[in-house]
Design a protein around this motif. Structure first.
Motif, PDB file in Angstrom:
ATOM      1  N   ASP A 152       0.838  -1.191   0.000  1.00 27.55           N
ATOM      2  CA  ASP A 152       0.000   0.000   0.000  1.00 27.55           C
ATOM      3  C   ASP A 152       0.878   1.247   0.000  1.00 27.55           C
ATOM      4  OD1 ASP A 152       0.812   0.550   2.658  1.00 27.55           O
ATOM      5  OD2 ASP A 152      -0.839  -0.609   3.477  1.00 27.55           O
ATOM      6  N   GLU A 153       0.244   2.408  -0.137  1.00 26.75           N
ATOM      7  CA  GLU A 153       0.981   3.666  -0.315  1.00 26.75           C
ATOM      8  C   GLU A 153       1.907   3.963   0.859  1.00 26.75           C
ATOM      9  OE1 GLU A 153       0.141   8.414  -1.255  1.00 26.75           O
ATOM     10  OE2 GLU A 153      -1.524   6.981  -1.209  1.00 26.75           O
ATOM     11  N   LEU A 154       1.460   3.699   2.084  1.00 24.43           N
ATOM     12  CA  LEU A 154       2.288   3.980   3.260  1.00 24.43           C
ATOM     13  C   LEU A 154       3.530   3.101   3.274  1.00 24.43           C
ATOM     14  CD1 LEU A 154       2.755   5.382   5.976  1.00 24.43           C
ATOM     15  CD2 LEU A 154       1.359   3.593   7.058  1.00 24.43           C
ATOM     16  N   ARG A 155       3.372   1.802   2.994  1.00 17.82           N
ATOM     17  CA  ARG A 155       4.522   0.894   3.006  1.00 17.82           C
ATOM     18  C   ARG A 155       5.488   1.223   1.865  1.00 17.82           C
ATOM     19  NH1 ARG A 155       0.129  -2.334   4.416  1.00 17.82           N
ATOM     20  NH2 ARG A 155       0.276  -3.288   6.488  1.00 17.82           N
ATOM     21  N   ARG A 156       4.947   1.578   0.700  1.00 13.01           N
ATOM     22  CA  ARG A 156       5.822   1.997  -0.414  1.00 13.01           C
ATOM     23  C   ARG A 156       6.639   3.213  -0.022  1.00 13.01           C
ATOM     24  NH1 ARG A 156       1.295   1.355  -3.746  1.00 13.01           N
ATOM     25  NH2 ARG A 156       1.126   3.615  -4.024  1.00 13.01           N
ATOM     26  N   SER A 157       5.972   4.184   0.573  1.00 16.34           N
ATOM     27  CA  SER A 157       6.650   5.421   0.974  1.00 16.34           C
ATOM     28  C   SER A 157       7.737   5.147   2.002  1.00 16.34           C
ATOM     29  CB  SER A 157       5.624   6.409   1.532  1.00 16.34           C
ATOM     30  OG  SER A 157       6.251   7.576   2.004  1.00 16.34           O
ATOM     31  N   ASN A 158       7.436   4.310   2.990  1.00 11.91           N
ATOM     32  CA  ASN A 158       8.420   3.983   4.023  1.00 11.91           C
ATOM     33  C   ASN A 158       9.622   3.239   3.445  1.00 11.91           C
ATOM     34  OD1 ASN A 158       7.061   5.146   6.205  1.00 11.91           O
ATOM     35  ND2 ASN A 158       5.829   3.310   6.564  1.00 11.91           N
ATOM     36  N   LEU A 159       9.351   2.324   2.518  1.00 13.44           N
ATOM     37  CA  LEU A 159      10.437   1.569   1.894  1.00 13.44           C
ATOM     38  C   LEU A 159      11.348   2.489   1.088  1.00 13.44           C
ATOM     39  CD1 LEU A 159      11.889  -1.012   1.068  1.00 13.44           C
ATOM     40  CD2 LEU A 159      10.143  -1.368  -0.688  1.00 13.44           C
ATOM     41  N   LEU A 160      10.756   3.345   0.234  1.00 10.29           N
ATOM     42  CA  LEU A 160      11.556   4.240  -0.598  1.00 10.29           C
ATOM     43  C   LEU A 160      12.324   5.246   0.253  1.00 10.29           C
ATOM     44  CD1 LEU A 160       9.049   4.863  -3.544  1.00 10.29           C
ATOM     45  CD2 LEU A 160      11.087   3.416  -3.546  1.00 10.29           C
TER      46      LEU A 160
END
Length: 368
Positions: free
Chosen positions: A318-326
């Motif tokens: 999801d958007e939050l996990r993508r953002s945290n990973l990047l």
């Protein structure tokens, strides 16, 4: 650690290409089926000498080709190095490090990478073999001794199982020599796994707290389905005794029921077993935390971050996990990412875009 260039010859759908990479984020984009994952696969083969997608070397060769080549120029501890692999449809691989021929065993740990595939999101719910393989490869990249012992253990285990089949129905089986050696190696493997898990648990809990804004903790437990369920067997004498006690069962089933090849990992959020009770979101966060902790574990063992390979996983988060990973990898870890959608990267700096299209590539720095 960073990869400077990659050359492929008759590998999958690439006849002859050379790509130079920047030291930060490399986005491999294009339609499905054009060869994005093939590039990540070739880098992973340069890491451990085999693919994460197939056990058959011939699958990696271009159609009708008898051989294939992978050349990776990389820097490790600010020293330039080169891995050169030749794969053959028939015959053994030829692996060279800085023009010196080496074995596949010697290759592991030379170029450190962490790969994250959609299949890894099933790591918690999947079979124990996948979790053992994850832990074994992580440790092997930082310990040549562990990898050697693991290979020896698996060979001895296969020989013991063969004897169980050959002596089926007979009064006695000459297993003393095998059991003593198996017990010794089993003790080493489990001790090393427990030692590594102790470090990983500190890292994975920290990563999970970052991803959940401190709302959830995460730990990994080590599980054995033999011995006392309240303690972990890790000494030579304990393993030898259990092998003797399990012999009647092993003779009946014609396989060895005691040892690290039967062990498993369990993921807990507090007291909750995530495999049984965790939501899909909790399980995915746990796997992402595991991969981030893997990066930190390898850095703590070898002194620098490995190269990260992300194979089409952003679309699964999801958007939050993508953002945290990047946010975690940006300007810190050289990362190769395959995707069909470059939206997440359009406004990031230090990004190299490589468009893949049917065996050809087009590389650009900055916006594609």
């Amino acid at each position: 650690m960073r990869i400077d260039s990659l050359q492929l010859f008759q590998f999958r759908n690439y006849k002859d290409i050379t790509i130079k990479f920047n030291p930060e984020i490399i986005v491999l984009h294009g339609d499905n089926g054009v060869g994005k994952t093939n590039i990540l696969e070739s880098i992973y083969v340069g890491t451990i000498g085999k693919s994460h997608r197939t056990n058959d070397t011939a699958d990696m060769l271009m159609f009708n080709a008898d051989e294939s080549g992978i050349v990776i120029n990389f820097e490790k501890r600010e020293t330039a190095q080169k891995v050169n692999l030749k794969l053959y449809r028939k015959g053994s691989k030829d692996i060279r490090l800085n023009d010196t021929k080496i074995s596949q065993k010697e290759l592991i740990g030379t170029l450190n990478t962490v790969i994250f595939c959609p299949e890894d999101l099933q790591l918690i719910k999947g079979n124990p073999s996948g979790r053992r393989r994850f832990l074994d490869m992580e440790i092997s990249q930082t310990s040549a001794t562990y990898y050697h012992q693991l290979l020896q253990y698996n060979r001895l285990l296969q020989q013991r199982n063969t004897l169980l089949k050959e002596y089926r129905g007979k009064q006695s089986i000459p297993l003393e020599e095998w059991d003593l050696q198996l017990a010794d190696m089993a003790a080493f493997i489990v001790k090393k796994r427990l030692e590594s898990l102790k470090k990983i648990n500190l890292l994975i809990d920290l990563m999970n707290r970052k991803l959940t804004a401190g709302q959830e903790n995460l730990t990994i437990g080590y599980e054995q389905n033999y011995g006392d369920e309240n303690t972990i067997v890790y000494t030579r004498d304990e393993f030898y005794q259990l092998l003797q006690e399990a012999l009647p069962q092993d003779r009946h089933r014609l396989t060895t029921s005691v040892g690290p090849h039967r062990d498993d990992l369990r993921f807990f959020s507090g007291a909750m077993d995530l495999k049984k009770y965790g939501s899909q979101g909790q399980q995915r966060t746990a796997v992402l935390s595991l991969k981030l902790s893997e990066l930190e574990f390898i850095k703590s063992e070898v002194g620098e971050y490995p190269v990260l390979l992300l194979d089409d996983v952003l679309s699964e988060l999801d958007e939050l996990r993508r953002s945290n990973l990047l946010h975690f990898i940006h300007k810190r870890i050289q990362t190769f990412i395959t995707t069909t959608d470059i939206h997440d990267f359009k406004y990031m700096d230090h990004v190299q875009f490589i468009k893949c299209k049917g065996g050809t590539i087009n590389a650009t720095n900055g916006k594609p």
